[in-house]
Design a protein around this motif. Structure first.
Motif, PDB file in Angstrom:
ATOM      1  N   GLU A 186     -32.327  36.125   9.609  1.00  0.00           N
ATOM      2  CA  GLU A 186     -32.294  37.073  10.731  1.00  0.00           C
ATOM      3  C   GLU A 186     -32.116  38.509  10.241  1.00  0.00           C
ATOM      4  O   GLU A 186     -31.169  39.201  10.654  1.00  0.00           O
ATOM      5  N   THR A 189     -31.704  41.488  13.051  1.00  0.00           N
ATOM      6  CA  THR A 189     -30.857  41.316  14.233  1.00  0.00           C
ATOM      7  C   THR A 189     -30.055  42.560  14.590  1.00  0.00           C
ATOM      8  O   THR A 189     -29.935  42.933  15.751  1.00  0.00           O
ATOM      9  N   THR A 218     -34.790  33.025  12.669  1.00  0.00           N
ATOM     10  CA  THR A 218     -34.725  33.918  13.821  1.00  0.00           C
ATOM     11  C   THR A 218     -34.389  33.118  15.075  1.00  0.00           C
ATOM     12  O   THR A 218     -34.612  31.905  15.131  1.00  0.00           O
ATOM     13  N   HIS A 219     -33.833  33.801  16.083  1.00  0.00           N
ATOM     14  CA  HIS A 219     -33.655  33.190  17.399  1.00  0.00           C
ATOM     15  C   HIS A 219     -34.674  33.765  18.382  1.00  0.00           C
ATOM     16  O   HIS A 219     -34.696  33.390  19.551  1.00  0.00           O
ATOM     17  N   ASP A 220     -35.538  34.651  17.890  1.00  0.00           N
ATOM     18  CA  ASP A 220     -36.514  35.348  18.719  1.00  0.00           C
ATOM     19  C   ASP A 220     -37.899  34.755  18.479  1.00  0.00           C
ATOM     20  O   ASP A 220     -38.489  34.929  17.412  1.00  0.00           O
ATOM     21  N   ARG A 264     -39.120  34.285  27.490  1.00  0.00           N
ATOM     22  CA  ARG A 264     -39.637  35.549  26.955  1.00  0.00           C
ATOM     23  C   ARG A 264     -40.081  36.476  28.075  1.00  0.00           C
ATOM     24  O   ARG A 264     -40.690  36.045  29.052  1.00  0.00           O
TER      25      ARG A 264
END
Length: 332
Positions: A186, A189, A218-220, A264
């Motif tokens: 990440e 972030t 990533t969390h995206d 999203r």
């Protein structure tokens, strides 16, 4: 990923389980993970906080304290059994074979040494060169990651640099010993949106230029789409879906992946309209359910979901899902 990469991955993880034993009860943070990374491939490891992504990356570098973590399974990188390494062999592996860009460079960089000194030290540890040559390598890396006034910045301490500059310096440090595998935890972030885009573009450009094999945590899901060739979706320590970016994004087959995609923001959503959310919370890793970990939050939940851990279903040869209701997820 091309067929050659699939046949001979540079990194192979098989049956990886990481259990932390330091608390009142054991916590299984990673639970039976199987992953492969092809040469020159970018794999995005996607999931919400606490899903086991960073723990997996740290296991690849064998960073966990053996007094507090029990590790089962196998991690093979560039033909090396990583979990069997110790002492000088492990130190030689870190940086030369695999290196990491940490999430928060202010914590990863040593505050009492200049950034240039830290890169020079990394070069000297892995290569037989003079200090002058190592400094030249550090300057070259600063220029490559586009740090302005590179020579002057070599003399800067981490606290004298902005967040974006520190992250670029962290990338330069990770590349100092010419690793084959880059682990990015990440890395954008803590940065503002404009700098995030710059760092993502820089990482992708360096990966192509240097032929690096990269795991990008990533969390995206939007970030994953931009940087990756393949996506592995992680939930409660398990890989629940993985496959080529195009397949996972256009035809997601696990309810968790579908939920992530639905959250999203995109151009088709009206201003002021609420984003849908995945109901509930992730499970307690110290008290995992017998069956599917996502079942309590899933609209397709059935008795069979609670009875046993779901097996992997091959939607296509390259697209795998851990769900017994794969057919019912179409059109969700």
């Amino acid at each position: 990923m091309n067929s050659a990469a699939a046949i001979s991955p540079i990194l192979a993880i098989a049956g990886l389980t990481v259990t932390f034993t330091g608390g009142s009860s054991p916590v299984r943070a990673v639970d039976g993970v199987d992953l492969a990374l092809g040469r020159g491939e970018v794999l995005a490891l996607l999931g919400e906080s606490g899903s086991g992504k960073s723990v997996t990356l740290r296991t690849i570098l064998n960073l966990h304290d053996p007094r507090r973590a029990r590790i089962d399974g196998k991690v093979t990188a560039a033909g090396t059994d990583v979990l069997a390494l110790e002492g000088r062999s492990l130190a030689a592996f870190r940086g030369k074979v695999a290196s990491m860009v940490f999430q928060e460079p202010m914590l990863a960089l040593d505050p009492v040494y200049t950034v240039g000194e830290q890169i020079v030290e990394a070069v000297l540890r892995h290569e037989t060169v003079t200090r002058s040559a190592a400094r030249g390598r550090a300057l070259e890396l600063f220029e490559r990651v586009r740090i302005p006034s590179a020579e002057r910045r070599l003399e800067a301490y981490p606290h004298e640099m902005s967040g974006g500059m520190r992250q670029r310096a962290m990338i330069a440090l990770a590349l100092a010993s010419r690793p084959q595998i880059l682990l990015a935890d990440e890395p954008t972030t803590a940065l503002d949106a404009t700098v995030q885009v710059q760092i993502l573009l820089l990482l992708r450009e360096l990966q192509r230029e240097l032929g690096l094999s990269v795991i990008f945590v990533t969390h995206d899901i939007g970030v994953a789409v931009e940087v990756a060739d393949r996506i592995a979706v992680m939930y409660a320590g398990r890989i629940v879906e993985q496959g080529p970016v195009r397949d996972v994004i256009r035809k997601p087959r696990h309810p968790y992946t579908i939920g992530l995609l639905a959250t999203r923001a995109h151009g088709g959503r009206l201003i002021g309209q609420r984003l849908p959310a995945i109901p509930g919370s992730p499970p307690d890793l110290a008290n995992m359910p017998k069956g599917c970990a996502f079942a309590p939050r899933c609209k397709l939940r059935s008795d069979a979901c609670d009875a046993a851990r779901p097996e992997i279903v091959k939607v296509t040869p390259a697209h795998h899902v851990r769900c017994i209701h794969t057919e019912r997820t179409v059109g969700l």
